[in-house]
Design a protein around this motif. Structure first.
Motif, PDB file in Angstrom:
ATOM      1  N   GLY A  48       0.779  -1.238   0.000  1.00 47.07           N
ATOM      2  CA  GLY A  48       0.000   0.000   0.000  1.00 47.07           C
ATOM      3  C   GLY A  48       0.805   1.279   0.000  1.00 47.07           C
ATOM      4  N   ALA A  49       2.123   1.200  -0.070  1.00 50.77           N
ATOM      5  CA  ALA A  49       2.938   2.422  -0.107  1.00 50.77           C
ATOM      6  C   ALA A  49       2.585   3.247  -1.342  1.00 50.77           C
ATOM      7  N   VAL A  50       2.333   4.539  -1.152  1.00 52.25           N
ATOM      8  CA  VAL A  50       2.019   5.431  -2.270  1.00 52.25           C
ATOM      9  C   VAL A  50       3.335   5.811  -2.953  1.00 52.25           C
ATOM     10  N   LEU A  51       3.510   5.359  -4.181  1.00 47.84           N
ATOM     11  CA  LEU A  51       4.743   5.604  -4.924  1.00 47.84           C
ATOM     12  C   LEU A  51       4.656   6.853  -5.790  1.00 47.84           C
ATOM     13  N   ALA A  52       3.462   7.216  -6.208  1.00 49.49           N
ATOM     14  CA  ALA A  52       3.244   8.438  -6.985  1.00 49.49           C
ATOM     15  C   ALA A  52       1.817   8.908  -6.734  1.00 49.49           C
ATOM     16  N   MET A  53       1.666  10.221  -6.620  1.00 48.19           N
ATOM     17  CA  MET A  53       0.347  10.810  -6.453  1.00 48.19           C
ATOM     18  C   MET A  53       0.380  12.158  -7.166  1.00 48.19           C
ATOM     19  N   ALA A  54      -0.172  12.199  -8.356  1.00 48.83           N
ATOM     20  CA  ALA A  54      -0.092  13.401  -9.179  1.00 48.83           C
ATOM     21  C   ALA A  54      -1.482  13.932  -9.478  1.00 48.83           C
ATOM     22  N   SER A  55      -1.586  15.253  -9.534  1.00 50.68           N
ATOM     23  CA  SER A  55      -2.843  15.915  -9.864  1.00 50.68           C
ATOM     24  C   SER A  55      -2.531  17.058 -10.815  1.00 50.68           C
ATOM     25  N   ALA A  56      -3.339  17.197 -11.871  1.00 52.25           N
ATOM     26  CA  ALA A  56      -3.101  18.234 -12.865  1.00 52.25           C
ATOM     27  C   ALA A  56      -4.407  18.970 -13.185  1.00 52.25           C
ATOM     28  N   PRO A  57      -4.309  20.299 -13.356  1.00 56.06           N
ATOM     29  CA  PRO A  57      -3.105  21.117 -13.303  1.00 56.06           C
ATOM     30  C   PRO A  57      -2.619  21.325 -11.872  1.00 56.06           C
ATOM     31  N   SER A  58      -1.384  21.831 -11.762  1.00 57.07           N
ATOM     32  CA  SER A  58      -0.789  22.032 -10.447  1.00 57.07           C
ATOM     33  C   SER A  58      -0.432  23.512 -10.265  1.00 57.07           C
ATOM     34  N   PHE A  59       0.397  23.801  -9.262  1.00 53.81           N
ATOM     35  CA  PHE A  59       0.746  25.179  -8.930  1.00 53.81           C
ATOM     36  C   PHE A  59       2.141  25.205  -8.319  1.00 53.81           C
ATOM     37  N   ASP A  60       2.713  26.398  -8.188  1.00 54.52           N
ATOM     38  CA  ASP A  60       4.030  26.553  -7.580  1.00 54.52           C
ATOM     39  C   ASP A  60       3.849  26.779  -6.078  1.00 54.52           C
ATOM     40  N   PRO A  61       4.238  25.807  -5.229  1.00 55.16           N
ATOM     41  CA  PRO A  61       3.993  25.945  -3.787  1.00 55.16           C
ATOM     42  C   PRO A  61       4.869  26.995  -3.116  1.00 55.16           C
ATOM     43  N   SER A  62       5.976  27.401  -3.751  1.00 57.95           N
ATOM     44  CA  SER A  62       6.887  28.369  -3.122  1.00 57.95           C
ATOM     45  C   SER A  62       6.247  29.742  -2.940  1.00 57.95           C
ATOM     46  N   TRP A  63       5.175  30.040  -3.700  1.00 55.41           N
ATOM     47  CA  TRP A  63       4.506  31.333  -3.554  1.00 55.41           C
ATOM     48  C   TRP A  63       3.991  31.538  -2.135  1.00 55.41           C
ATOM     49  N   PHE A  64       3.560  30.462  -1.480  1.00 58.99           N
ATOM     50  CA  PHE A  64       2.886  30.608  -0.189  1.00 58.99           C
ATOM     51  C   PHE A  64       3.834  31.019   0.932  1.00 58.99           C
ATOM     52  N   ASP A  65       5.114  30.736   0.820  1.00 62.88           N
ATOM     53  CA  ASP A  65       6.057  31.013   1.898  1.00 62.88           C
ATOM     54  C   ASP A  65       6.095  32.499   2.264  1.00 62.88           C
ATOM     55  N   GLN A  66       6.151  33.361   1.267  1.00 66.38           N
ATOM     56  CA  GLN A  66       6.219  34.792   1.524  1.00 66.38           C
ATOM     57  C   GLN A  66       4.876  35.498   1.326  1.00 66.38           C
ATOM     58  N   GLY A  67       3.866  34.747   0.871  1.00 70.02           N
ATOM     59  CA  GLY A  67       2.553  35.344   0.627  1.00 70.02           C
ATOM     60  C   GLY A  67       2.269  35.411  -0.855  1.00 70.02           C
TER      61      GLY A  67
END
Length: 608
Positions: free
Chosen positions: A270-289
């Motif tokens: 049951g180990a999740v080897l891949a979990m992809a969803s499209a379209p996606s987004f850049d998560p780094s935006w959230f760090d600084q707002g």
């Protein structure tokens, strides 16, 4: 003579009184000096030290997130930043005005600082600017004497090396809100972040770490003279996932240009080897707002890039649900492996005609051939014989209903109706409703994670449960071996044979997209699910889905496992408004990468 004695007596008394008063005053002064220098010395020493020494708590470095092989999925980038301690500045507004003249602050940064200054004085430092360049640092250092309370310090920004490829599963971090800060004042420290989604949120406590303290000497103006001591913070722990970065990228590559999701499991545990969803987004935006323009673009995107379709997207499964229906029917004795129904391309139930996808009909079908060719009429018959309650029971046994017990936030719950549910909702349940559920339409909704778990359980006959975290820090998370599902071997063998023939025989619906690795086969089931309610006239006219606007076309699904004889991987693919073979090709390509890795690593082989 007597007068002289009297005067001397008065003088003597006055001298004695004066001397006594001086002695008392001197004694009081000595006593007070003793109190100040001996008894109260520690207190005043501390006050004097506090006037010259400033203790500033520092945020810990957030823990890392890695894949199963140590590939970095979330880390930290060091930078220099300008902080401001309001309590050390006699005139905070004037100090900030001087800072604005020395370094560039965006309108958003200036508005944020102005809002902070307008509130109550803060004892925690305020971030003036992150990512100072050398020129800005030099200007602040040169003018340090006129900038009381301004400190140059080291900080960290969250780094996501794979960016959008792992955004939905790894998640992102955000500034803590007022409610969280009130509950835990440490979160007010500059640079403190909390998980906002994904693993960052699910394991925030382990990733957060513990703060430290830096001790600095300040002058009379409150300007920092030097750093005296640093009590290092304890970094957060590393969270190691079961995810494989190579397989994750293969899944993302399969979805490129499409809207959908892929979930790949290790079918053995049951180990999740891949979990992809499209379209996606850049998560780094959230760090600084997230800038307003970026947020607006996300919110106005009809394809909802922030939604994790793998765990939050609920889809009608279409014909990918038929293996569950077949197992339910075999288990309750509604059919046997030899039971046959004739498919003329339609079946009248009550006063309504129900059609097969092949309007010319499939002829006589049994359990294996009906899976192979995905005959709807066969499954109308089977569903009505089995009943919705037995199908719901089998769905629960295969982990299709309810939210999975996965170490991950915001999991949608799969749903299968029952007679009891219909009664509660005042729905008059008919045989037609049961027939429609038999081909994965109607009220039935599952996530791609649900479907991947279902096919893994069918492939192995065991109660496989998905999980995402391999280890936290040095502690490997041990999970119990999966128990048997208690399903009869011959029943599973019948369904598995049908799934094998779906892909590996010319009449199978997936034959054109079969696996091309020598000696290795994959098995699985295609599915198409309507996203609009078809009326009787549309069905009778046998309308062409491909001519509908894109958003009204059916979703395409595939569930499968490989290799056939010794299942190692299980997959579910959903392509919104896709064609029949699109998800099969994605699964095939992901299996090709996974099996290629497995062959190299474990010398894995299988009979053809």
């Amino acid at each position: 003579m007597a007068r002289g004695k009297t005067e001397r007596g008065v003088f003597t008394r006055r001298v004695l009184l004066l001397g006594g008063a001086e002695t008392l005053i001197f004694g009081a002064l000595v006593g007070r000096l003793y109190d100040l220098q001996v008894i109260e010395h520690p207190h005043y020493r501390k006050q004097a030290r506090d006037n010259a020494i400033m203790q500033q708590p520092i945020a810990p470095e957030r823990g890392l997130i890695t894949d199963r092989n140590g590939v970095l999925l979330a880390g930290n980038r060091q930078h220099w930043r300008a902080l401001f301690l309001m309590t050390k500045a006699p005139d905070a507004q004037a100090t900030i005005a001087r800072v604005v003249n020395l370094i560039t602050l965006s309108p958003d940064e200036q508005a944020r600082i102005a809002a902070i200054l307008a509130g109550k004085p803060r004892y925690m430092p305020v971030v003036l600017k992150n990512d100072l360049d050398w020129r800005e640092m030099a200007r602040l250092e040169v003018h340090a004497a006129t900038l009381p309370g301004v400190i140059i310090d080291r900080g960290f920004s969250r780094l996501y090396p794979l960016g959008p490829d792992t955004a939905h599963v790894v998640g992102y971090v955000v500034r803590p809100d007022a409610v969280k800060v009130q509950a835990d004042p440490i979160l007010a420290l500059p640079g403190m972040r909390v998980g906002g989604s994904g693993i960052e949120l699910a394991h925030n406590a382990a990733l957060q770490g513990e703060p430290g303290v830096v001790e600095t000497e300040v002058d009379a103006r409150g300007s920092v003279v030097r750093v005296l001591d640093r009590d290092r913070s304890r970094p957060g722990e590393t969270v190691s996932l079961t995810l494989d970065a190579i397989l994750q990228r293969a899944a993302v590559a399969g979805l490129r240009g499409r809207v959908g999701a892929v979930v790949l499991l290790d079918a053995r545990n049951g180990a999740v080897l891949a979990m992809a969803s499209a379209p996606s987004f850049d998560p780094s935006w959230f760090d600084q707002g997230v800038p307003d323009a970026v947020w607006s673009r996300w919110m106005n995107n009809s394809e909802r890039p922030l939604t994790n379709r793998a765990t939050q997207g609920l889809f009608a499964p279409g014909s990918s649900f038929k293996p569950t229906v077949a197992l339910a029917a075999l288990r309750c004795g509604a059919i046997t492996a030899e039971t046959r129904f004739f498919c003329p391309g339609h079946l009248k139930i009550g006063n309504r005609m129900f059609y097969c996808w092949l309007r010319s009909g499939h002829g006589w079908m049994d359990a294996v051939s009906a899976l192979q060719q995905s005959c709807d009429v066969f499954y109308y018959h089977v569903a009505m014989r089995t009943g919705i309650d037995r199908m719901a029971e089998m769905g629960a046994r295969l982990s299709l209903t309810g939210a999975p017990k996965l170490d991950f936030p915001d999991l949608a719950a799969g749903f299968l109706p029952s007679h009891e549910w219909a009664r509660r909702h005042r729905i008059t349940w008919t045989e037609g409703d049961t027939a429609v559920e038999g081909i994965g339409q109607g009220y039935t909704l599952f996530t791609p994670l649900d479907l991947a778990t279902m096919i893994a359980r069918i492939a192995t006959g065991r109660a496989i449960a998905p999980h995402l975290v391999r280890a936290i820090g040095d502690k490997i998370i041990k999970r119990p071996a999966s128990k048997t599902l208690g399903l009869d071997g011959p029943h599973l063998a019948t369904v598995r044979q049908g799934l094998d023939e779906v892909v590996n025989t010319p009449l199978g619906t997936s034959w054109a997209a079969r696996l091309r690795l020598p000696g290795i086969r994959m098995a699985g089931k295609t599915g198409t699910a309507q996203v609009i309610n078809e009326n009787a006239a549309m069905e009778a006219a046998n309308y062409n889905d491909a001519r509908l606007p894109w958003k009204y076309r059916p979703n395409a699904l595939f569930v499968g496992y490989a290799p056939v004889d010794v299942p190692r991987f299980a997959v579910a693919v959903v392509i919104e408004h896709g064609t029949l073979l699109e998800p099969v090709k994605v699964a095939r390509d992901v299996f090709t990468v996974a099996l290629g890795q497995d062959l190299r690593a474990d010398q894995f082989t299988q009979r053809s």
